[in-house]
Design an enzyme around this catalytic site. Structure first.
Site, PDB file in Angstrom:
ATOM      1  N   LYS A 272       0.800  -1.118   0.111  1.00 58.86           N
ATOM      2  CA  LYS A 272      -0.041   0.013   0.069  1.00 58.86           C
ATOM      3  C   LYS A 272       0.777   1.248   0.077  1.00 58.86           C
ATOM      4  CE  LYS A 272      -3.952  -1.855   2.629  1.00 58.86           C
ATOM      5  NZ  LYS A 272      -5.086  -1.771   1.483  1.00 58.86           N
ATOM      6  N   ASP A 342      -2.810  -7.753  -1.503  1.00 61.40           N
ATOM      7  CA  ASP A 342      -3.410  -6.756  -0.892  1.00 61.40           C
ATOM      8  C   ASP A 342      -4.894  -7.217  -0.615  1.00 61.40           C
ATOM      9  OD1 ASP A 342      -3.963  -4.725   1.276  1.00 61.40           O
ATOM     10  OD2 ASP A 342      -3.821  -3.218  -0.707  1.00 61.40           O
ATOM     11  N   GLU A 344      -6.136  -9.696   1.025  1.00 61.17           N
ATOM     12  CA  GLU A 344      -5.828 -10.832   1.964  1.00 61.17           C
ATOM     13  C   GLU A 344      -6.874 -11.251   2.764  1.00 61.17           C
ATOM     14  OE1 GLU A 344      -5.362  -7.904   2.336  1.00 61.17           O
ATOM     15  OE2 GLU A 344      -6.090  -7.647   4.678  1.00 61.17           O
ATOM     16  N   ARG A 346     -10.109 -11.839   2.061  1.00 58.47           N
ATOM     17  CA  ARG A 346     -10.776 -13.020   1.825  1.00 58.47           C
ATOM     18  C   ARG A 346      -9.930 -14.353   2.035  1.00 58.47           C
ATOM     19  NH1 ARG A 346     -11.337  -9.775  -3.711  1.00 58.47           N
ATOM     20  NH2 ARG A 346     -11.392  -7.980  -2.073  1.00 58.47           N
TER      21      ARG A 346
HETATM   22  N1  BES Z   1      -7.958  -3.822   4.540  1.00 57.18           N
HETATM   23  C1  BES Z   1      -8.235  -3.650   2.996  1.00 57.18           C
HETATM   24  C2  BES Z   1      -9.557  -2.715   2.900  1.00 57.18           C
HETATM   25  C3  BES Z   1      -9.622  -1.555   3.598  1.00 57.18           C
HETATM   26  C4  BES Z   1      -9.370  -0.311   2.731  1.00 57.18           C
HETATM   27  C5  BES Z   1     -10.346  -1.455   4.723  1.00 57.18           C
HETATM   28  C6  BES Z   1      -9.821   0.920   3.542  1.00 57.18           C
HETATM   29  C7  BES Z   1     -10.609   0.036   5.253  1.00 57.18           C
HETATM   30  C8  BES Z   1     -10.068   1.016   4.735  1.00 57.18           C
HETATM   31  C9  BES Z   1      -8.311  -4.759   2.114  1.00 57.18           C
HETATM   32  O1  BES Z   1      -7.458  -5.702   2.641  1.00 57.18           O
HETATM   33  C10 BES Z   1      -7.602  -4.456   0.970  1.00 57.18           C
HETATM   34  O2  BES Z   1      -6.639  -3.951   0.865  1.00 57.18           O
HETATM   35  N2  BES Z   1      -8.469  -4.454  -0.114  1.00 57.18           N
HETATM   36  C11 BES Z   1      -8.178  -4.051  -1.422  1.00 57.18           C
HETATM   37  C12 BES Z   1      -8.807  -5.133  -2.428  1.00 57.18           C
HETATM   38  C13 BES Z   1      -8.035  -4.986  -3.957  1.00 57.18           C
HETATM   39  C14 BES Z   1      -6.726  -5.090  -4.086  1.00 57.18           C
HETATM   40  C15 BES Z   1      -9.020  -5.878  -4.673  1.00 57.18           C
HETATM   41  C16 BES Z   1      -8.910  -2.818  -1.603  1.00 57.18           C
HETATM   42  O3  BES Z   1      -9.880  -2.461  -1.442  1.00 57.18           O
HETATM   43  O4  BES Z   1      -8.179  -1.773  -2.350  1.00 57.18           O
HETATM   44 ZN    ZN Z   2      -6.942  -5.928   4.756  1.00 56.72          ZN
HETATM   45 ZN    ZN Z   3      -5.468  -5.542   1.994  1.00 58.62          ZN
END
Ligand code: BES
Ligand code: ZN
Ligand code: ZN
Length: 496
Positions: A272, A342, A344, A346
């Site tokens: 990230k 990222d 992760e 799921r």
């Molecule tokens: N933990 C994040 C989702 C998240 C984002 C929670 C902002 C709280 C605030 C999750 O693990 C993630 O990074 N999801 C990605 C998925 C994508 C790579 C398909 C996302 O939402 O960008």
């Molecule tokens: Zn996450």
């Molecule tokens: Zn993530």
């Protein structure tokens, strides 16, 4: 958090006293207070042009030489006052009083709203207590004068005994919500899978059965998806099951609550951006809500069999971390092409789902997860997303959310979305082919791990787990979203 007490006597005519009213009108206790102050209360409301919006506050200092301060808060339009309005007014009352120096304040409630379902004094008390939560343990140089002095509110009213009885449930909820908020607020160097599992194990003292799976058990069960996420971390993963057997028949199939417990989500190799990455300490909020809900059920001795299962990992980049392109085998036997490390949550939840279904044979399951940024794009911070294979379950959850103020909004599932995660080299991939419908794609991934048509609902709480500004019953910070909702879901549908 502050203490709430209840007394059948009238408000004292001295010190600091507070009053909740409906609209901008004084009721029984208010008129008595007005009389005791020679009309200062009604003069102040008039001078302030107090209209009586929910949460509107009027504060008088030393209106007579006996009174130190009088605080008045409106619970809003009389015909609209329900439990949530009273809780909100209680929260606003705390916010106003916490700026003063008084340690103990007497409160009366003149707003006996028509649409409330429960005891008005208890509702106001609950809201005030929830608002008083603080996470100060690492602020070692905080001066006393910078800390709120208020420690106790005493609620005065003829029905004090009934209020006290009604408050017992809320006392359990407040403890559970406080625990959840603490878990979510803890920094990631303190709360990681092993230390988190230890904190959950301490709940055994409440009569919960806690089973902690360590790395050997996780490997033996072949939880390859969950394991892969943690692979880049120096910490060891944990899966924790929390059982509460409160139904008449202890052998009845339980309801299952499952939680994403990513103690820190750097994104892994699909790292990230660094700005705001510290927020990813709360990527375990789904699991913390499950822990809090199980704690609440135990504290109030709910007549239900329930199990909470949480998957605890840390998603780190490292020489040993999983790579985009890796193919992992989940506990279900299904293989997953990890195209983005990222995505992760799921990967953690799918193994938790398989483990929970095969071990506990639940009659339904609800998972909570800060799964996608996409749910924030779709719903902001007002609603969490709910996606489910069962409309009755969805409706029950939405109803529980409405009455507790933890609102849900339904998003669809469907075959077209499933096709989006088909992989040419494995049974599925962990992301869709485009950035579209991110929340739905996350949910259909999880749906592939539902066995034997078990009713299942997924709550994506990425937008609601953290309050970016003060809310009436929640100070800025961890919200514990889901604890109230799951408790109400159980109370309204499953207690025998
Ligand atoms: N933990 C994040 C989702 C998240 C984002 C929670 C902002 C709280 C605030 C999750 O693990 C993630 O990074 N999801 C990605 C998925 C994508 C790579 C398909 C996302 O939402 O960008
Ligand atoms: Zn996450
Ligand atoms: Zn993530």
């Amino acid at each position: 958090m502050i203490k709430a007490g209840f007394s059948p006597s009238a408000l004292p005519n001295s010190g600091t006293v507070a009053l909740i009213i409906a609209d901008n009108k004084l009721g029984h206790a208010g008129l008595a207070l007005d009389k005791a102050t020679d009309g200062a209360v009604s003069r102040a409301l008039k001078a302030q042009k107090f209209v009586g919006k929910l949460g509107e506050t009027c504060s008088l200092y030393a209106p007579t030489d006996k009174f130190e301060r009088i605080v008045i808060v409106s619970a809003g339009k009389a015909d609209k006052i329900d439990d949530l309005a009273l809780q909100g007014a209680g929260g606003c009352l705390y916010a106003a009083l916490s700026k003063g120096k008084t340690k103990k304040v007497a409160v009366a409630v003149d707003a006996d709203g028509k649409s409330r379902k429960h005891n008005a004094l208890a509702e106001v008390a609950y809201g005030a207590v929830l608002r008083s939560y603080r996470f100060d343990k690492y602020r070692t140089r905080l001066k006393d004068e910078d800390k709120p002095q208020l420690a106790e509110l005493t609620f005065h009213g003829k029905d004090a005994a009934a209020a006290k009885a009604a408050y017992a449930h809320y006392d359990a909820m407040a403890q559970a919500i406080s625990f959840t908020r603490d878990l979510v607020s803890e920094p990631p160097n303190v709360l990681y899978p092993e230390s988190y599992a230890d904190q959950i194990a301490a709940l055994k003292k409440l009569g919960l059965k806690v089973t902690v799976l360590g790395e050997p058990e996780i490997k033996k069960l072949k939880m390859g998806a969950l394991y892969g996420v943690n692979q880049g971390s120096i910490r060891k993963p944990r899966v924790v099951a929390i059982e509460w057997h409160g139904a008449k028949n202890k052998k009845d199939a339980p309801i299952a609550f499952l939680g994403k417990g990513v103690c820190f989500d750097t994104g892994g190799i699909s790292i990230k951006p660094s700005g705001g990455m510290e927020e990813m300490k709360w990527d375990m909020a789904g699991s913390a809500a499950v822990v809090g809900a199980m704690m609440a059920l135990a504290l109030r001795k709910a007549k239900v069999n329930a199990v909470g299962v949480v998957g605890l990992v840390e998603n780190m980049p490292d020489g040993n971390a999983q790579r985009p392109g890796d193919i992992v085998t989940s506990m279900s036997g299904q293989t997953i092409e990890v195209l983005n490390t990222d995505a992760e949550g799921r990967l953690v939840l799918c193994d938790v789902m398989t483990y929970a279904q095969r071990t506990f044979k639940p009659k339904l399951m609800v998972d909570l997860a800060t799964l996608t940024g996409a749910v924030i794009v779709a719903l902001g911070h007002e609603h969490a997303g709910v996606l489910s294979n069962n409309q009755k379950l969805t409706d029950q959850l939405i109803a529980a959310g409405k009455s507790t103020g933890e609102k849900l909004w339904q998003l669809p599932l469907g075959d077209a979305y499933h096709r989006d995660i088909d992989s040419p080299v494995a049974d599925m991939k962990n992301i869709g082919s485009a950035r579209e419908a991110g929340t739905i794609v996350g949910a259909v991934f999880l749906e592939r791990f539902v066995e034997n048509g078990t009713p299942w609902a997924h709550l994506d709480i990425a937008g609601t787990a953290w309050a970016y500004k003060d809310q009436p019953t929640c100070p800025k910070g961890a919200s514990a979203f889901g604890v109230k909702l799951l408790d109400r879901f159980v109370a309204d549908n499953f207690e025998d």
